[in-house]
Design a protein around this motif. Structure first.
Motif, PDB file in Angstrom:
ATOM      1  N   UNK A   1       0.819  -1.193   0.000  1.00  0.00           N
ATOM      2  CA  UNK A   1       0.000   0.000   0.000  1.00  0.00           C
ATOM      3  C   UNK A   1       0.861   1.254   0.000  1.00  0.00           C
ATOM      4  N   UNK A   2       2.054   1.142  -0.567  1.00  0.00           N
ATOM      5  CA  UNK A   2       2.924   2.317  -0.660  1.00  0.00           C
ATOM      6  C   UNK A   2       2.677   3.042  -1.967  1.00  0.00           C
ATOM      7  N   UNK A   3       3.227   4.246  -2.072  1.00  0.00           N
ATOM      8  CA  UNK A   3       2.965   5.080  -3.245  1.00  0.00           C
ATOM      9  C   UNK A   3       4.259   5.757  -3.671  1.00  0.00           C
ATOM     10  N   UNK A   4       4.709   5.475  -4.877  1.00  0.00           N
ATOM     11  CA  UNK A   4       5.880   6.153  -5.408  1.00  0.00           C
ATOM     12  C   UNK A   4       5.524   6.767  -6.734  1.00  0.00           C
ATOM     13  N   UNK A   5       6.323   7.769  -7.143  1.00  0.00           N
ATOM     14  CA  UNK A   5       6.046   8.452  -8.389  1.00  0.00           C
ATOM     15  C   UNK A   5       7.342   8.624  -9.166  1.00  0.00           C
ATOM     16  N   UNK A   6       7.338   8.221 -10.416  1.00  0.00           N
ATOM     17  CA  UNK A   6       8.509   8.305 -11.272  1.00  0.00           C
ATOM     18  C   UNK A   6       8.374   9.514 -12.191  1.00  0.00           C
ATOM     19  N   UNK A   7       9.500  10.121 -12.524  1.00  0.00           N
ATOM     20  CA  UNK A   7       9.491  11.283 -13.404  1.00  0.00           C
ATOM     21  C   UNK A   7       8.798  10.953 -14.723  1.00  0.00           C
ATOM     22  N   UNK A   8       7.873  11.821 -15.133  1.00  0.00           N
ATOM     23  CA  UNK A   8       7.146  11.600 -16.376  1.00  0.00           C
ATOM     24  C   UNK A   8       5.834  10.882 -16.203  1.00  0.00           C
ATOM     25  N   UNK A   9       5.654  10.187 -15.103  1.00  0.00           N
ATOM     26  CA  UNK A   9       4.403   9.485 -14.831  1.00  0.00           C
ATOM     27  C   UNK A   9       3.438  10.439 -14.133  1.00  0.00           C
ATOM     28  N   UNK A  10       2.191  10.424 -14.577  1.00  0.00           N
ATOM     29  CA  UNK A  10       1.169  11.300 -14.013  1.00  0.00           C
ATOM     30  C   UNK A  10       0.378  10.588 -12.929  1.00  0.00           C
ATOM     31  N   UNK A  11       0.168  11.260 -11.820  1.00  0.00           N
ATOM     32  CA  UNK A  11      -0.668  10.761 -10.737  1.00  0.00           C
ATOM     33  C   UNK A  11      -2.129  11.128 -11.018  1.00  0.00           C
ATOM     34  N   UNK A  12      -3.085  10.509 -10.310  1.00  0.00           N
ATOM     35  CA  UNK A  12      -4.489  10.850 -10.525  1.00  0.00           C
ATOM     36  C   UNK A  12      -4.789  12.342 -10.401  1.00  0.00           C
ATOM     37  N   UNK A  13      -4.125  13.019  -9.488  1.00  0.00           N
ATOM     38  CA  UNK A  13      -4.355  14.459  -9.338  1.00  0.00           C
ATOM     39  C   UNK A  13      -3.919  15.235 -10.570  1.00  0.00           C
ATOM     40  N   UNK A  14      -2.945  14.698 -11.306  1.00  0.00           N
ATOM     41  CA  UNK A  14      -2.440  15.369 -12.509  1.00  0.00           C
ATOM     42  C   UNK A  14      -3.387  15.220 -13.690  1.00  0.00           C
ATOM     43  N   UNK A  15      -4.171  14.140 -13.710  1.00  0.00           N
ATOM     44  CA  UNK A  15      -5.034  13.864 -14.868  1.00  0.00           C
ATOM     45  C   UNK A  15      -6.495  14.206 -14.613  1.00  0.00           C
ATOM     46  N   UNK A  16      -6.823  14.569 -13.388  1.00  0.00           N
ATOM     47  CA  UNK A  16      -8.230  14.761 -13.004  1.00  0.00           C
ATOM     48  C   UNK A  16      -8.957  15.748 -13.905  1.00  0.00           C
ATOM     49  N   UNK A  17      -8.361  16.904 -14.138  1.00  0.00           N
ATOM     50  CA  UNK A  17      -9.034  17.922 -14.949  1.00  0.00           C
ATOM     51  C   UNK A  17      -9.115  17.486 -16.400  1.00  0.00           C
ATOM     52  N   UNK A  18      -8.044  16.906 -16.920  1.00  0.00           N
ATOM     53  CA  UNK A  18      -7.987  16.542 -18.329  1.00  0.00           C
ATOM     54  C   UNK A  18      -9.013  15.486 -18.712  1.00  0.00           C
ATOM     55  N   UNK A  19      -9.333  14.558 -17.802  1.00  0.00           N
ATOM     56  CA  UNK A  19     -10.284  13.488 -18.141  1.00  0.00           C
ATOM     57  C   UNK A  19     -11.657  13.717 -17.518  1.00  0.00           C
ATOM     58  N   UNK A  20     -11.845  14.849 -16.864  1.00  0.00           N
ATOM     59  CA  UNK A  20     -13.145  15.152 -16.256  1.00  0.00           C
ATOM     60  C   UNK A  20     -14.234  15.186 -17.329  1.00  0.00           C
ATOM     61  N   UNK A  21     -15.373  14.563 -17.036  1.00  0.00           N
ATOM     62  CA  UNK A  21     -16.476  14.536 -17.975  1.00  0.00           C
ATOM     63  C   UNK A  21     -16.397  13.419 -18.990  1.00  0.00           C
ATOM     64  N   UNK A  22     -15.296  12.683 -18.994  1.00  0.00           N
ATOM     65  CA  UNK A  22     -15.158  11.560 -19.918  1.00  0.00           C
ATOM     66  C   UNK A  22     -15.508  10.266 -19.197  1.00  0.00           C
ATOM     67  N   UNK A  23     -15.432   9.167 -19.915  1.00  0.00           N
ATOM     68  CA  UNK A  23     -15.687   7.858 -19.311  1.00  0.00           C
ATOM     69  C   UNK A  23     -14.461   7.323 -18.583  1.00  0.00           C
ATOM     70  N   UNK A  24     -13.354   8.043 -18.646  1.00  0.00           N
ATOM     71  CA  UNK A  24     -12.099   7.510 -18.129  1.00  0.00           C
ATOM     72  C   UNK A  24     -11.896   7.805 -16.649  1.00  0.00           C
ATOM     73  N   UNK A  25     -11.303   6.822 -15.968  1.00  0.00           N
ATOM     74  CA  UNK A  25     -10.946   6.920 -14.557  1.00  0.00           C
ATOM     75  C   UNK A  25      -9.492   6.490 -14.427  1.00  0.00           C
ATOM     76  N   UNK A  26      -8.743   7.196 -13.590  1.00  0.00           N
ATOM     77  CA  UNK A  26      -7.319   6.902 -13.379  1.00  0.00           C
ATOM     78  C   UNK A  26      -7.181   6.027 -12.142  1.00  0.00           C
ATOM     79  N   UNK A  27      -6.672   4.810 -12.339  1.00  0.00           N
ATOM     80  CA  UNK A  27      -6.470   3.897 -11.217  1.00  0.00           C
ATOM     81  C   UNK A  27      -5.341   2.934 -11.546  1.00  0.00           C
ATOM     82  N   UNK A  28      -4.476   2.699 -10.565  1.00  0.00           N
ATOM     83  CA  UNK A  28      -3.463   1.657 -10.649  1.00  0.00           C
ATOM     84  C   UNK A  28      -2.570   1.810 -11.879  1.00  0.00           C
ATOM     85  N   UNK A  29      -2.122   3.021 -12.134  1.00  0.00           N
ATOM     86  CA  UNK A  29      -1.196   3.258 -13.215  1.00  0.00           C
ATOM     87  C   UNK A  29      -1.777   3.148 -14.601  1.00  0.00           C
TER      88      UNK A  29
END
Length: 222
Positions: A1-29
């Motif tokens: 249940x740990x959380x790491x972030x690699x350079x260039x990889x987007x976290x859910x907070x980074x994609x929230x606005x861009x995919x808002x209103x679409x069918x897409x959900x950000x989960x598990x990479x």
């Protein structure tokens, strides 16, 4: 249940606005999007149109096609998570879905892990690997077991200095989108679940059934 972030990889907070209103959900990479269509032929048309654009972008989704349903999973394998390429493709898929009359299926994704408490993972890991027909992978520096077909839950081993004898030593982690986590926890409590701790929220909550078997509701996978 740990959380790491690699350079260039987007976290859910980074994609929230861009995919808002679409069918897409950000989960598990990954970005997950599910659509309903009128029939199999219309679902196939959507896949064909997405395939043409994905080929032009040289970035290809994983696709599951059924009668009147299409599910897309977007993941940049070379980066090990969601990148700007996935966001761009997700937005294009949504445009094509709107154009072809496909509707959001509102199918929230989830990931399930089995955690085994142990004092020596190296001793017991082969038992579970052979018994389940799994293979070993390294995740965040730790050996875990995964289904080579991609269907079963991941199995990981939680080190204990002293073996627990007062409770079940296997628990299940369920990863859900961050927006769904608190409601999932409340729904579990409403059906008789016991909230053991929320000290790690919003990364994870620890709950148990009436007999003490534990379930963690998690959001910490990118």
């Amino acid at each position: 249940m740990s959380h790491t972030r690699t350079h260039g990889i987007l976290a859910p907070a980074d994609t929230e606005v861009a995919i808002a209103g679409s069918a897409f959900v950000h989960l598990d990479g990954s970005l997950h999007g599910s659509y309903k269509t009128a029939d199999f032929a219309s679902a196939l048309r959507l896949v064909d149109r997405v395939g043409e654009d994905a080929e032009a972008m040289n970035h290809h989704p994983e696709v599951r096609l059924g009668y009147g349903t299409v599910t897309f999973r977007l993941h940049s394998h070379d980066a090990g998570g969601v990148t700007a390429r996935d966001v761009k493709l997700a937005r294009r898929i949504q445009e094509l879905a709107d154009e072809l009359g496909a509707r959001n299926a509102h199918a929230a994704p989830a990931r399930y892990d089995i955690a085994i408490d142990c004092t020596d993972a190296d001793v017991i890991r082969p038992f579970w690997m052979v018994g389940l027909g799994y293979k070993e992978v390294v995740a965040e520096g730790e050996l875990e077991l995964v289904d080579p077909h991609g269907n079963g839950p991941r199995v990981w081993f939680q080190h204990m200095e002293i073996a627990r004898t007062d409770r079940n030593r296997i628990h299940i982690d369920v990863y859900v989108p961050t927006a769904d986590a608190e409601s999932r926890v409340q729904e579990i409590v409403d059906v008789g679940g016991i909230l053991l701790t929320d000290e790690h929220a919003p990364d994870w909550w620890v709950l148990a059934d009436e007999e003490g078997n534990e379930l963690c509701v998690c959001t910490a996978a990118n």
